[in-house]
Every structure is written in C-alpha cells, then in structure tokens.
Design a protein around this motif. Structure first.
Motif, PDB file in Angstrom:
ATOM      1  N   LYS A   1      -3.213   4.355  11.565  1.00  0.00           N
ATOM      2  CA  LYS A   1      -1.974   4.808  11.334  1.00  0.00           C
ATOM      3  C   LYS A   1      -1.231   4.613   9.762  1.00  0.00           C
ATOM      4  O   LYS A   1      -1.888   3.915   9.023  1.00  0.00           O
ATOM      5  CB  LYS A   1      -0.731   4.159  12.267  1.00  0.00           C
ATOM      6  CG  LYS A   1      -0.720   4.292  13.634  1.00  0.00           C
ATOM      7  CD  LYS A   1       0.501   3.939  14.317  1.00  0.00           C
ATOM      8  CE  LYS A   1       0.539   3.993  15.861  1.00  0.00           C
ATOM      9  NZ  LYS A   1       1.345   3.506  16.647  1.00  0.00           N
ATOM     10  N   GLN A   2      -0.450   5.743   9.316  1.00  0.00           N
ATOM     11  CA  GLN A   2       0.014   5.498   8.125  1.00  0.00           C
ATOM     12  C   GLN A   2       0.854   4.460   8.000  1.00  0.00           C
ATOM     13  O   GLN A   2       1.689   3.999   8.813  1.00  0.00           O
ATOM     14  CB  GLN A   2       0.667   6.799   7.625  1.00  0.00           C
ATOM     15  CG  GLN A   2      -0.383   8.069   7.483  1.00  0.00           C
ATOM     16  CD  GLN A   2       0.637   9.335   7.080  1.00  0.00           C
ATOM     17  OE1 GLN A   2       1.221   9.240   5.950  1.00  0.00           O
ATOM     18  NE2 GLN A   2       0.470  10.314   7.790  1.00  0.00           N
TER      19      GLN A   2
ATOM     20  N   LEU B   1       0.759  -1.258   0.065  1.00  0.00           N
ATOM     21  CA  LEU B   1      -0.060   0.116  -0.051  1.00  0.00           C
ATOM     22  C   LEU B   1       0.935   1.326   0.048  1.00  0.00           C
ATOM     23  O   LEU B   1       1.922   1.122   0.343  1.00  0.00           O
ATOM     24  CB  LEU B   1      -0.924   0.004   1.210  1.00  0.00           C
ATOM     25  CG  LEU B   1      -0.334   0.107   2.675  1.00  0.00           C
ATOM     26  CD1 LEU B   1      -1.464   0.236   3.619  1.00  0.00           C
ATOM     27  CD2 LEU B   1       0.211  -1.230   3.007  1.00  0.00           C
ATOM     28  N   SER B   2       0.267   2.321  -0.509  1.00  0.00           N
ATOM     29  CA  SER B   2       1.178   3.509  -0.401  1.00  0.00           C
ATOM     30  C   SER B   2       1.647   3.887   0.923  1.00  0.00           C
ATOM     31  O   SER B   2       0.811   3.647   2.047  1.00  0.00           O
ATOM     32  CB  SER B   2       0.153   4.789  -1.149  1.00  0.00           C
ATOM     33  OG  SER B   2      -1.060   5.019  -0.369  1.00  0.00           O
ATOM     34  N   PRO B   3       2.755   4.560   0.971  1.00  0.00           N
ATOM     35  CA  PRO B   3       3.304   4.928   2.494  1.00  0.00           C
ATOM     36  C   PRO B   3       2.303   5.638   3.159  1.00  0.00           C
ATOM     37  O   PRO B   3       2.466   5.865   4.562  1.00  0.00           O
ATOM     38  CB  PRO B   3       4.732   5.726   1.911  1.00  0.00           C
ATOM     39  CG  PRO B   3       5.017   5.191   0.841  1.00  0.00           C
ATOM     40  CD  PRO B   3       3.633   4.996  -0.081  1.00  0.00           C
ATOM     41  N   ASN B   4       1.542   6.477   2.701  1.00  0.00           N
ATOM     42  CA  ASN B   4       0.553   7.516   3.168  1.00  0.00           C
ATOM     43  C   ASN B   4      -0.827   6.707   3.414  1.00  0.00           C
ATOM     44  O   ASN B   4      -1.564   7.387   4.205  1.00  0.00           O
ATOM     45  CB  ASN B   4       0.636   8.818   2.985  1.00  0.00           C
ATOM     46  CG  ASN B   4      -0.088   8.695   1.285  1.00  0.00           C
ATOM     47  OD1 ASN B   4       0.055   7.516   0.810  1.00  0.00           O
ATOM     48  ND2 ASN B   4      -0.702   9.783   0.658  1.00  0.00           N
ATOM     49  N   HIS B   5      -0.863   5.584   3.238  1.00  0.00           N
ATOM     50  CA  HIS B   5      -2.147   4.815   3.368  1.00  0.00           C
ATOM     51  C   HIS B   5      -2.419   4.441   4.678  1.00  0.00           C
ATOM     52  O   HIS B   5      -1.560   4.091   5.408  1.00  0.00           O
ATOM     53  CB  HIS B   5      -2.281   3.701   2.404  1.00  0.00           C
ATOM     54  CG  HIS B   5      -3.587   3.297   2.087  1.00  0.00           C
ATOM     55  ND1 HIS B   5      -4.252   3.902   0.669  1.00  0.00           N
ATOM     56  CD2 HIS B   5      -4.829   2.696   2.665  1.00  0.00           C
ATOM     57  CE1 HIS B   5      -5.619   3.406   0.823  1.00  0.00           C
ATOM     58  NE2 HIS B   5      -5.719   2.856   1.719  1.00  0.00           N
ATOM     59  N   LEU B   6      -3.886   4.237   5.246  1.00  0.00           N
ATOM     60  CA  LEU B   6      -4.032   4.124   6.537  1.00  0.00           C
ATOM     61  C   LEU B   6      -4.493   2.634   6.816  1.00  0.00           C
ATOM     62  O   LEU B   6      -5.282   1.978   6.173  1.00  0.00           O
ATOM     63  CB  LEU B   6      -5.314   4.791   6.866  1.00  0.00           C
ATOM     64  CG  LEU B   6      -5.146   6.521   7.024  1.00  0.00           C
ATOM     65  CD1 LEU B   6      -6.435   7.205   7.411  1.00  0.00           C
ATOM     66  CD2 LEU B   6      -3.890   6.818   7.776  1.00  0.00           C
ATOM     67  N   ILE B   7      -3.641   2.196   7.920  1.00  0.00           N
ATOM     68  CA  ILE B   7      -3.769   0.644   8.248  1.00  0.00           C
ATOM     69  C   ILE B   7      -4.192   0.534   9.594  1.00  0.00           C
ATOM     70  O   ILE B   7      -4.034   1.508  10.705  1.00  0.00           O
ATOM     71  CB  ILE B   7      -2.627   0.090   8.081  1.00  0.00           C
ATOM     72  CG1 ILE B   7      -2.739  -1.619   8.175  1.00  0.00           C
ATOM     73  CG2 ILE B   7      -1.313   0.377   8.779  1.00  0.00           C
ATOM     74  CD1 ILE B   7      -1.527  -2.368   7.664  1.00  0.00           C
ATOM     75  N   LEU B   8      -5.230  -0.187  10.014  1.00  0.00           N
ATOM     76  CA  LEU B   8      -5.807  -0.478  11.291  1.00  0.00           C
ATOM     77  C   LEU B   8      -4.749  -1.093  12.264  1.00  0.00           C
ATOM     78  O   LEU B   8      -4.283  -2.076  12.034  1.00  0.00           O
ATOM     79  CB  LEU B   8      -7.047  -0.871  11.301  1.00  0.00           C
ATOM     80  CG  LEU B   8      -8.009  -1.109  12.717  1.00  0.00           C
ATOM     81  CD1 LEU B   8      -8.091   0.440  13.007  1.00  0.00           C
ATOM     82  CD2 LEU B   8      -9.417  -1.895  12.505  1.00  0.00           C
ATOM     83  N   THR B   9      -4.238  -0.597  13.424  1.00  0.00           N
ATOM     84  CA  THR B   9      -3.336  -1.235  14.306  1.00  0.00           C
ATOM     85  C   THR B   9      -4.074  -1.589  15.646  1.00  0.00           C
ATOM     86  O   THR B   9      -5.286  -1.501  15.773  1.00  0.00           O
ATOM     87  CB  THR B   9      -2.482  -0.104  14.855  1.00  0.00           C
ATOM     88  OG1 THR B   9      -3.160   1.016  15.779  1.00  0.00           O
ATOM     89  CG2 THR B   9      -1.667   0.492  13.494  1.00  0.00           C
ATOM     90  N   CYS B  10      -3.364  -2.406  16.391  1.00  0.00           N
ATOM     91  CA  CYS B  10      -4.225  -2.807  17.600  1.00  0.00           C
ATOM     92  C   CYS B  10      -3.540  -2.416  18.916  1.00  0.00           C
ATOM     93  O   CYS B  10      -3.464  -3.069  19.974  1.00  0.00           O
ATOM     94  CB  CYS B  10      -4.437  -4.306  17.519  1.00  0.00           C
ATOM     95  SG  CYS B  10      -2.800  -5.206  17.014  1.00  0.00           S
ATOM     96  N   ASP B  11      -2.700  -1.137  18.623  1.00  0.00           N
ATOM     97  CA  ASP B  11      -2.110  -0.695  19.959  1.00  0.00           C
ATOM     98  C   ASP B  11      -2.762   0.389  20.630  1.00  0.00           C
ATOM     99  O   ASP B  11      -3.805   0.582  20.210  1.00  0.00           O
ATOM    100  CB  ASP B  11      -0.624  -0.332  19.422  1.00  0.00           C
ATOM    101  CG  ASP B  11      -0.821   0.973  18.380  1.00  0.00           C
ATOM    102  OD1 ASP B  11       0.502   1.028  18.155  1.00  0.00           O
ATOM    103  OD2 ASP B  11      -1.632   1.189  17.991  1.00  0.00           O
ATOM    104  N   GLN B  12      -2.165   0.829  21.712  1.00  0.00           N
ATOM    105  CA  GLN B  12      -2.674   1.778  22.792  1.00  0.00           C
ATOM    106  C   GLN B  12      -3.850   1.573  23.419  1.00  0.00           C
ATOM    107  O   GLN B  12      -4.558   2.552  23.727  1.00  0.00           O
ATOM    108  CB  GLN B  12      -2.931   3.335  21.745  1.00  0.00           C
ATOM    109  CG  GLN B  12      -1.605   3.691  21.176  1.00  0.00           C
ATOM    110  CD  GLN B  12      -1.793   4.955  20.506  1.00  0.00           C
ATOM    111  OE1 GLN B  12      -2.805   5.558  20.375  1.00  0.00           O
ATOM    112  NE2 GLN B  12      -0.638   5.571  19.645  1.00  0.00           N
ATOM    113  N   GLY B  13      -4.296   0.286  23.563  1.00  0.00           N
ATOM    114  CA  GLY B  13      -5.425  -0.113  24.279  1.00  0.00           C
ATOM    115  C   GLY B  13      -6.700   0.079  23.831  1.00  0.00           C
ATOM    116  O   GLY B  13      -7.647   0.003  24.563  1.00  0.00           O
ATOM    117  N   ASP B  14      -6.958   0.558  22.580  1.00  0.00           N
ATOM    118  CA  ASP B  14      -8.162   0.843  21.963  1.00  0.00           C
ATOM    119  C   ASP B  14      -8.549  -0.369  21.305  1.00  0.00           C
ATOM    120  O   ASP B  14      -8.016  -1.163  20.458  1.00  0.00           O
ATOM    121  CB  ASP B  14      -7.854   1.758  20.922  1.00  0.00           C
ATOM    122  CG  ASP B  14      -9.093   2.209  20.368  1.00  0.00           C
ATOM    123  OD1 ASP B  14     -10.179   1.710  20.264  1.00  0.00           O
ATOM    124  OD2 ASP B  14      -9.285   3.649  20.082  1.00  0.00           O
TER     125      ASP B  14
END
Length: 181
Positions: A127-128, A108-121
């Motif tokens: 994040k990009q 994916l492009s470097p500025n594309h958004l991916i869903l992370t599983c951090d920060q307790g959310d």
C-alpha cells in the motif's frame, strides 16, 4: 528482446534514467518506465554486510544490504544493483510512520509502497504510505506491528536503491524500493 519485464527503467528525482535487470521477471511486475519522485529521506538506514548500519544516502552499487525475499519468505543480504539518485540535500515532505513497541519510525514519500500484513495474505499487501491509518498493520523485521503515529514531516534528501531481493528493510520496516507515480 525477451519479456515485458526484462528491464525496468527508473527515473528518480535528481537522477538519471537507470536500466535495471531484476533478478527474476516476477520480482518487479511493473511496466517501464517507473517514475520514483521522492523515495526515502537521506537519514533512513539499512543494515549492510560489511559496514553495519548505513544511511541510505551512503549506499553504493555492489553493497550487500539486508532485505526481504518474498519468494523464499526469508530475510537475507543481497547485492545493490542500482542507486538511481544523485547526491542531493533538497527538502521534501515525507510520511513518517511509527509503530507500537518500537523506537523506530520511517520517513518515505507519501506514494511509496510499504508492505502491510492485512487482508489475510500471508505475504502481505503493498500500500502507499499515504493510504496507511492508525492501527493498520505493517511488516517489520520482527514481524507484524501496528501503526501508532502518522505525520507529514519535512526531511532532507531523496534516495532509494534496488537490490536482488524484492523488498528493502529500511529502519526495520519492510518496504518496496518503488513508489507509485
């Protein structure tokens, strides 16, 4: 007429400006217009209801593709409401992400958004791709997975789609259909 989020305009590389009415005013909290300069490589795949696994470059408006609905916290098939890219085979640089215990990677492009599983959310944080690091956690179809490899690679084509669900499942990774411009 209506709210700020009534329509989103997507201006993709090689494509036209496409008005998109999201399924919910909260689904895509961004200001129009949105510029998506690259998106996904043409060879990335999505699961469709009627055609099985299909390259993103072959997805059409009206197809039902497997995605993630964060409002109901479920994976489901939803209709494609926009395919903003014209057919293209130009070469681009993509961020390639590979996760632990998987033969799958995503380009994916470097500025594309991916869903992370951090920060307790519980639902994750977007994040990009360029912000990701080795051992960061990303959401996949099968749960959480740690990144084991990151690389800039050349790929062909640039595509995205917009569905009724707020996230796509591309190569089993849970991703936004949008990039940050």
């Amino acid at each position: 007429s209506g709210t700020l989020y009534e329509y989103i305009r997507i201006d993709c590389f090689g494509g036209d400006v496409t008005p998109v009415q999201p399924p919910s005013p909260k689904a895509y909290p961004v200001v129009s217009p949105v510029y998506i300069p690259i998106c996904f490589a043409a060879s990335e795949t999505l699961l469709t209801l009627n055609r099985g696994l299909v390259f993103i470059s072959e997805i059409k408006t009206g197809d039902k593709v497997f995605g993630y609905n964060s409002y109901t916290d479920t994976f489901e098939y939803s209709s494609v409401v926009a395919v903003p890219h014209d057919r293209n085979n130009d070469r681009y640089l993509f961020t390639e992400i590979t996760v632990h215990n998987s033969s799958k990677s995503i380009r994916l492009s470097p500025n594309h958004l991916i869903l992370t599983c951090d920060q307790g959310d519980k639902k994750g944080v977007l994040k990009q791709a360029s912000e990701m690091k080795i051992n960061d956690c990303v959401r996949t179809l099968y749960g959480s997975a740690s990144i084991v490899s990151l690389a800039l690679v050349e790929g062909e084509g640039a595509y995205t789609i917009v569905t009724e669900a707020d996230y796509l499942v591309v190569n089993e990774f849970v991703v936004s259909p949008f990039s940050v411009s």
